[in-house]
Scaffold this motif. Structure first.
Motif, PDB file in Angstrom:
ATOM      1  N   ARG A   1       0.834  -1.189   0.000  1.00  0.00           N
ATOM      2  CA  ARG A   1       0.000   0.000   0.000  1.00  0.00           C
ATOM      3  C   ARG A   1       0.878   1.251   0.000  1.00  0.00           C
ATOM      4  NH1 ARG A   1      -3.280  -3.354  -0.830  1.00  0.00           N
ATOM      5  NH2 ARG A   1      -5.336  -3.670   0.136  1.00  0.00           N
TER       6      ARG A   1
ATOM      7  N   LYS B   1      -7.019   8.857   2.661  1.00  0.00           N
ATOM      8  CA  LYS B   1      -7.231   7.516   2.141  1.00  0.00           C
ATOM      9  C   LYS B   1      -7.216   7.532   0.624  1.00  0.00           C
ATOM     10  CE  LYS B   1     -10.231   3.469   2.459  1.00  0.00           C
ATOM     11  NZ  LYS B   1     -11.487   2.917   3.022  1.00  0.00           N
TER      12      LYS B   1
ATOM     13  N   LEU C   1       0.621   4.981   1.565  1.00  0.00           N
ATOM     14  CA  LEU C   1      -0.132   5.738   2.560  1.00  0.00           C
ATOM     15  C   LEU C   1       0.132   7.228   2.360  1.00  0.00           C
ATOM     16  CD1 LEU C   1       0.843   3.515   5.627  1.00  0.00           C
ATOM     17  CD2 LEU C   1      -1.066   3.197   4.048  1.00  0.00           C
TER      18      LEU C   1
END
Length: 572
Positions: A385, A397, A387
């Motif tokens: 991911r 997000k 971030l």
């Protein structure tokens, strides 16, 4: 009964100790000689400005002559002074008055600050609008110039085409008509030959033969003309396109924006600090900033590789400061440091002063970068991911995950087009079973996978960067930098005897060079975009990752214990 009398007495005293003009307790009570009424000196001075030599009592209208010393020479009522000093609640009133006075001053100061802030905001907005208009005008000028040049070149081609088309149509029409006439003549002659009388043949022989021969000669001429026209290839070429191709290949760059970044520091706690905290971070000056030597009025810049500053636990005030990765913003000049062990991100301005710190609570952190929107992006290798955070540590997000199996997000850079260039290299853990594909993944700014390459060429890729239409990937196992074109095909390699184990790579967009960190030799090497070795800096400590600041163009070296700020290039 006694309480009522006492209350009336207090009210009478309070009435006598207050000025009949301002209704405030006397500070300097003056007694008017002709009527014995009392007025504070400050109010009398206000009345004095409106009269020449005589004052009219504000209570009874009796006039008193102003003495030569002014209203200050009127007698002071000492009895009232003693009453005021002994009056109930005197101290409390004075304390509250002083508190109210201070509050009024702060209120006025806040209003003045807000007014100034509004002026600065309006000025900033005006400058932003002017800059946007300038950029739009610049783009419109570029597009208009390009369209005009396009039309001019197309007109030149069309002019030649029209000329050739005229020649072609004229020759074709004339030749077709001649061919039709010749066909009819041949059919007529053949009919006479087959069906005509012998006498007719004798009489028409010469005329028909002459007509056929004339047609033959004309056909031969048309044949020669047709064979000679358009025999040479159409010679057309487009030259002097270097600037246009460079403009397309390099960044579609119309120029470089320099934007001051406005931040609130951790110390902005009091109202006064809040009002003054919005200052450009690039204006901050710290004591650790080096002072360049001055010779004959000209600043002498430190030579390349000179240590300017060391940022460690002591200098930045952060215990257990263990930097693992560093990235610099191309917009604000600030840089961010990832402390992997302590799961923190520390943000510094270009002078090395810490601006803010925040904790990242998710996963196995492995690298850090700035997005095109100047968000701070942290790589979570455990979950594949990216971030996103703002400067205050607020999580934004944005879902972007691996679009293919057997990859592990490891290192990250963001190119000038806003694309995320992610490297995947071998990953070993008890939880993860299976092979990890060493490769480079390129995602658009919206998070879509647009390109994947290097599976058959890379072994242990570190960071990858995009510069001048090519991808450059530092591979520690291969001990070289691999160069890929836009489609992901290997076109070259950098490094040889001078490069040991490349651990990181960054693009110096100002000078169009590449900088490669080498942990085996504790050096940073400089290459131009053609792959020529230019220079190297001795870091003294193993460089894990590197970055180049925007305005100073200093080199940031992350060593695991500190961030070294080295002189890289100097602009006077």
């Amino acid at each position: 009964m006694a309480t009522s009398i006492q209350h009336d007495l207090v009210s009478a005293v309070e009435h006598e100790i207050s000025c009949p003009i301002c209704f405030e307790d006397f500070e300097e009570p003056k007694c008017l000689p002709n009527c014995a009424h009392n007025v504070c000196q400050q109010c009398l001075q206000g009345m004095e400005k409106k009269r020449n030599n005589v004052l009219e009592c504000p209570v009874c209208r009796v006039e008193s002559v102003i003495p030569k010393g002014g209203v200050a020479a009127f007698p002071k009522n000492h009895l009232l002074v003693r009453l005021i000093e002994q009056s109930p609640g005197r101290k409390e009133k004075r304390y509250l008055k002083e508190a109210v006075k201070r509050c009024k001053e702060k209120l006025q100061g806040a209003k003045d600050s807000l007014t100034e802030m509004e002026k600065r905001y309006v000025n900033s907005k005006t400058k932003r609008d002017e800059m946007k208009q300038r950029i739009q005008s610049l783009v419109e000028g570029v597009v208009k110039t390009a369209r005009e040049q396009e039309q001019k070149m197309l007109d030149e081609i069309n002019s030649r085409y029209d000329q050739d088309e005229g020649i072609y149509e004229t020759l074709q029409s004339s030749a077709m008509e001649l061919c039709e006439n010749a066909t009819e003549c041949i059919e007529t002659v053949q009919g006479i030959i087959q069906n005509g009388e012998l006498k007719d043949l004798k009489d028409l022989k010469d005329a028909l033969a002459e007509q056929v021969n004339d047609l033959s000669e004309c056909l031969e001429m048309r044949m020669l003309e047709a064979n000679s026209e358009f025999t040479q290839p159409f010679d057309i070429s487009l030259t002097n396109t270097d600037l246009a191709e460079k403009f397309i290949d390099e960044e579609f760059s119309l120029g470089k924006l320099s934007i001051n970044s406005f931040k609130i520091t951790d110390q902005a706690e009091t109202p006064q600090n809040i009002l003054t905290a919005f200052v450009p971070s690039v204006w901050t000056v710290t004591e650790v900033k080096p002072i360049p030597a001055v010779v004959s009025g000209v600043e002498e810049c430190p030579s390349s590789g000179t240590l300017i500053q060391r940022i460690d636990s002591f200098s930045c005030g952060k215990e257990d400061f263990e930097p693992f990765s560093v990235a610099a913003s191309r917009h604000s000049g600030e840089f961010a440091v990832l402390d992997r062990e302590n799961k923190h991100v520390h943000i510094f301005n270009e002078d090395g002063a810490i601006i803010n710190s925040f904790r990242v609570r998710y996963g196995d952190l492995f690298d850090i970068a700035f997005s095109s929107e100047d968000e701070i992006v942290v790589v979570n290798r455990e979950r594949n991911r990216l971030l996103h955070y703002d400067y205050f540590g607020n999580f934004h997000k944005k879902v972007m995950s691996a679009s293919k199996e057997n990859v592990k997000f490891t290192s990250l850079t963001v190119d000038v087009h806003g694309r995320y260039i992610i490297s995947s290299r071998p990953y070993y853990s008890h939880e993860y079973q299976g092979e990890t594909s060493p490769c480079i993944l390129v995602y658009s700014s919206s998070g879509n996978l647009t390109l994947s390459f290097g599976e058959d060429d890379l072994v242990s890729p570190k960071r990858a960067v995009f510069l001048n239409g090519k991808f450059y990937v530092a591979d520690s196992e291969r001990e070289e930098v691999l160069v890929f074109d836009k489609s992901g095909s290997v076109v070259d390699t950098l490094g040889g005897y001078e490069l040991g184990m490349p651990s990181g790579i960054t693009a110096d967009h100002n000078n169009r060079n590449l900088l490669v960190s080498d942990t085996s030799n504790s050096e940073v090497l400089v290459y131009n975009q053609s792959g020529d070795f230019l220079d190297c800096f001795d870091t003294g400590e193993e460089p894990i990752q590197i970055a180049v600041t925007k305005f100073r163009e200093n080199l940031l070296v992350c060593t695991g214990l500190s961030i070294l700020v080295l002189a890289h290039s100097c602009q006077l």
